[in-house]
Design an enzyme around this catalytic site. Structure first.
Site, mmCIF file in Angstrom:
data_model
loop_
_atom_site.group_PDB
_atom_site.id
_atom_site.type_symbol
_atom_site.label_atom_id
_atom_site.label_comp_id
_atom_site.label_asym_id
_atom_site.label_seq_id
_atom_site.Cartn_x
_atom_site.Cartn_y
_atom_site.Cartn_z
ATOM 1 C CG ASP A 42 -49.365 17.376 -43.734
ATOM 2 O OD1 ASP A 42 -48.590 16.812 -44.521
ATOM 3 O OD2 ASP A 42 -50.324 16.776 -43.208
ATOM 4 C CD GLU A 82 -48.956 11.322 -36.964
ATOM 5 O OE1 GLU A 82 -49.137 11.754 -38.108
ATOM 6 O OE2 GLU A 82 -49.804 11.438 -36.047
#
Length: 823
Positions: free
Chosen positions: A583, A780
């Protein structure tokens, strides 16, 4: 078990038929086998805890069907009950860890939920029992055990929410209760087109119940099971908590109205539903316990011919556990230095939670098919134009669609993500390749006529409830890394090793006890037919990428070997390229329509390589030639357009103020992509320089894995810091696999690769293990300085790749000779 015996009987028949007249029967019998394997796969995979956004929710992978969800809360006071109810997995809900300790998608498993906030540990044991013509039966055992800090008389209410989504297919409560509740088991009966007739039983169970001497006790008997039956609009059936709270509030209002607030019963009785069983499409089944407890949920398919009992459940739990542990030791046995029992326990948990995150999703999603000219992103300042186009809000609902998918995280990302899925399926493919192929096929069933698959599958109101509105809309010019080709390439190579040219009738492919988990590899004709049927969709997707994500070479007089092989992600903003998956990773500034992205070109090279293998395998030589030409162009253009000799790495490219091609080098994951995807030859000097960068502790190498961005970068750790320093396990996995490959291939950098492989493999496994041991969760991403897990917890998607990393061989012994065959 019924399924293997059915398959054995079929294959035995086919052996006799094929050997009797192979020239006549081969095609016909292969078709029969293909259909039967498909049927048995559907049967064994029909039911499961396919609502992974819930702590425990069972449904079949068919739309508008029977579904269940479990809720519970501590009921020792009046004020905190609403906040104490557990249902959907949440990030910050006082959990000391939860998840499957063992789980096989075809058989079942055991999950433990350590609910520190409610002072109770919940165990859910789930098994599937094949039989009949409607996907078999299933059963679950729910157990509660107060935690060490709980009072001995801990009060817990358990609620099972049972719904039937199909129109005209309600559930009916069989007789067995009076107005004060059910003394014994609660039995429902139902019938649907997909499931046939069935019986659903919630047993009385074991455990003590709290007491009360309040005058309302004859109507709200704490010893009994309460059932409230409702008819709810179908679109609201997913809102179990709201429905339960509405019914509880109505009950509280009745009590206050009759007895007054000062003379209310104890909280465990105030929050007990009145017993109102009937016919409906939604049923609340409630029990209240004091201390430890257990009860069973038994679903019996009418076509199976036998009702499931608690004794069946006890037996199946034992055999399922034994089978899982034996098979894990065979498929994923950790290799040195991870031989200790603690790593095996860790590995079983990681694999089980990855598989336990598989869900079935159904509904509409939101798509903007306006094809606004701004979405071509051709002009300088295009990101402002595309923002204006999106603001026109021209999206519409499309569907309904269905998806069978493994999710990244049960509390935070309980839906399908296209680029995550390929990584998720790498361990699953080792465990159950046929399950893997079912999931891949489910994704490709979503493809539109142009070749586009939405990168994020937000299907239905329940899924959208977890996503901010600005992220719900999907755009058909947005791509995502094509990681499913990692799976298809590996599957094709496995088929080639079993000599796919042989007929299915040959005896070596028909074992005495065939297993559904590997039927498409054990019987290569099935695998070939799968690839042949999928191939047109794969090619359509490849051509869609080339059409929509092309990079501009000719307009800027760039010097390159190929005028066709250059690529640029669409969907870019100043700070993000969400479509790339990385991202906020630094990219050229300001954005420019002449940008070229080295990660996307690398993905296209991997995609072309995979397609060349598949096309060759299914007998399409002209297509093979086309893909090989693309691979050749990409291999050269990676050097011509993206390699910086001065920086010693690959870089994105843009157009400078003089309209000239220029490289923008932010050292990190982007710099390594041609290496990560295996596009470099073992004697390529560029490989040596990339290994130097990867192993440099001042740049990327950390005690906890490879950093996403170099410590020397001005952007290291800045702004969102999502892909600007943290260690990500999916990228580290790719690096570890490629390091191993380069160790085992002759070349000048094999010793350097070996040194990095041994260190990186150990660092990554220890980091994930230590954080799991400390927190009870996989995470994560991991902090490169401390190794602590961070961001989303219970991220058992691609972080579960650690299972494959542990199972890779220990190459610390390797001296440069006698390379091992690849595992």
């Amino acid at each position: 078990m019924a399924l293997p015996s059915q398959l054995t009987a079929l294959l035995s028949f086919l052996i006799l038929s094929l050997f009797a007249a192979p020239s006549f029967c081969d095609a016909q019998n292969e078709g029969v086998l293909n259909a039967e394997i498909g049927r048995l796969n559907n049967q064994s995979l029909l039911w499961g805890p396919y609502r992974p956004n819930l702590y425990f929710g069972v449904r079949p992978r068919i739309p508008q069907s029977l579904a269940t969800g479990l809720l519970w809360a501590k009921v020792d006071n009046y004020v905190q009950v609403q906040d104490s109810f557990r249902y959907t997995c949440e990030q910050n809900e006082g959990m000391a860890g939860y998840g499957w300790d063992e789980y096989d998608t075809r058989k079942g498993g055991v999950q433990h939920i350590h609910d520190a906030g409610n002072m109770i540990d919940i165990t859910t044991e789930f098994v599937k029992i094949p039989g009949g013509g409607h996907g078999g039966s299933w059963a679950a055992r729910i157990k509660g055990e107060p935690r060490d800090d709980a009072p001995s008389d801990l009060k817990t209410t358990m609620v099972l929410f049972v719904t039937s989504e199909g129109l005209g297919e309600p559930l009916e409560v069989a007789s067995g209760s009076d107005e004060t509740g059910f003394e014994d088991d609660v039995t429902f009966v139902g019938q649907s087109a997909a499931l046939g007739a069935y019986k659903f039983v919630v047993t009385k169970g074991k455990g003590d119940h709290p007491t009360s001497d309040h005058p309302i006790s004859p109507q709200r008997d704490l010893e009994k099971t309460m059932v409230q039956s409702l008819t709810i609009p179908t679109e609201h059936l997913w809102q179990a908590k709201q429905i339960l709270f509405q019914q509880l509030k109505a009950g509280v209002d009745e009590i206050i109205g009759e007895y007054g607030a000062d003379n209310a019963p104890p909280p465990w009785q105030v929050y007990l539903l009145a017993n109102k069983p009937s016919v409906g499409n939604a049923h609340l089944v409630q029990k209240v316990f004091e201390g430890s407890f257990e009860f069973d949920i038994l679903f019996s398919s009418g076509s199976a011919g036998k009702d499931i009992t608690s004794e069946d459940l006890t037996r199946e739990i034992k055999t399922t556990t034994e089978a899982f542990n034996d098979r894990f030791a065979d498929v994923f046995a950790p290799q040195a230095p991870f031989n200790a029992d603690k790593y095996r326990k860790f590995g079983r948990s990681m694999l089980s939670n990855l598989a336990g995150g598989i869900g079935y999703f159904y509904g509409h999603h939101v798509v903007d098919r306006s094809y606004a000219p701004e979405y071509e992103e051709e002009n300088e300042g295009f990101w402002e134009e595309t923002a204006e186009a999106r603001a026109r809000r021209q999206e519409q609902l499309e569907g309904p669609y269905e998806l069978f998918s493994s999710i990244p995280s049960r509390p935070f990302f309980p839906r399908g993500f296209l680029w995550d899925e390929g990584f998720h399926l790498l361990p699953i493919a080792d465990w159950d390749i046929d399950l893997t192929l079912e999931i891949v096929k489910s994704w490709y069933n979503l493809m539109d006529d142009d070749g586009w698959i939405a990168r994020e599958q937000i299907l239905g109101d329940e899924a959208r409830s977890k996503v901010p509105p600005e992220f719900q809309v999907q755009y058909p010019h947005y791509a995502n890394p094509p990681t499913l080709y990692l799976i298809l390439e590996e599957f094709t190579e496995r088929l080639q090793k079993t000599n796919g040219s042989q007929h299915v009738g040959k005896e070596e492919h028909l074992s005495e006890y065939p297993v559904l988990e590997s039927a498409h590899v054990d019987n290569p004709s099935l695998g070939i037919e799968y690839l042949r049927s999928l191939y047109p969709l794969l090619r359509r997707q490849f051509l869609w990428f080339k059409k929509t994500q092309f990079g501009d070479i000719k307009s800027y007089d760039r010097e390159a070997y190929s005028t066709k092989e250059a690529y640029r992600w669409r969907g870019r903003s100043v700070q993000h390229i969400l479509t790339s998956g990385l991202d906020d990773y630094p990219r050229p500034q300001p954005p420019h329509p002449g940008e070229l992205h080295v990660d996307l070109m690398s993905w296209m090279g991997m995609m072309a390589r995979s397609l060349a293998k598949i096309a060759d395998f299914v007998g399409l030589p002209e297509d093979v030639q086309e893909y090989n030409k693309a691979i050749d162009g990409i291999s050269h253009n990676l050097a011509d357009l993206h390699w910086s000799e001065s920086e010693g790495c690959f870089c994105d490219a843009t157009i400078d103020d003089f309209e000239e091609h220029t490289l923008v080098c932010h050292k990190g994951y982007i710099s390594l992509f041609p290496f990560l995807l295996g596009l470099l030859q073992p004697d390529d000097p560029k490989l040596g320089k990339l290994l130097d960068l990867l192993g440099d502790e001042a740049e990327l190498f950390s005690p906890h894995g490879i950093r996403s961005l170099s410590q020397k970068s001005e952007f290291y750790g800045t702004d969102e810091n999502y892909w600007r320093s943290p260690v990500w396990i999916n990228m580290n996995y790719l690096a570890i696999v490629q390091l191993r490959n380069y160790v085992l291939q002759p070349g000048p950098y094999s010793h350097k690769a070996k040194e990095l492989y041994v260190k990186l493999r150990k660092n990554v496994v220890e980091t994930v293990y230590q954080s799991w041991e400390e927190t009870g969760f996989a995470w994560e991403q991991y902090n490169p300085e401390t190794g602590k897990g961070q961001r989303t917890q219970h991220f058992t998607g691609w972080t579960s790749l650690v299972v494959k990393i542990m199972a890779l061989d220990d190459l610390s012994w390797w001296t440069g000779s006698h390379p091992r065959d690849e595992l």
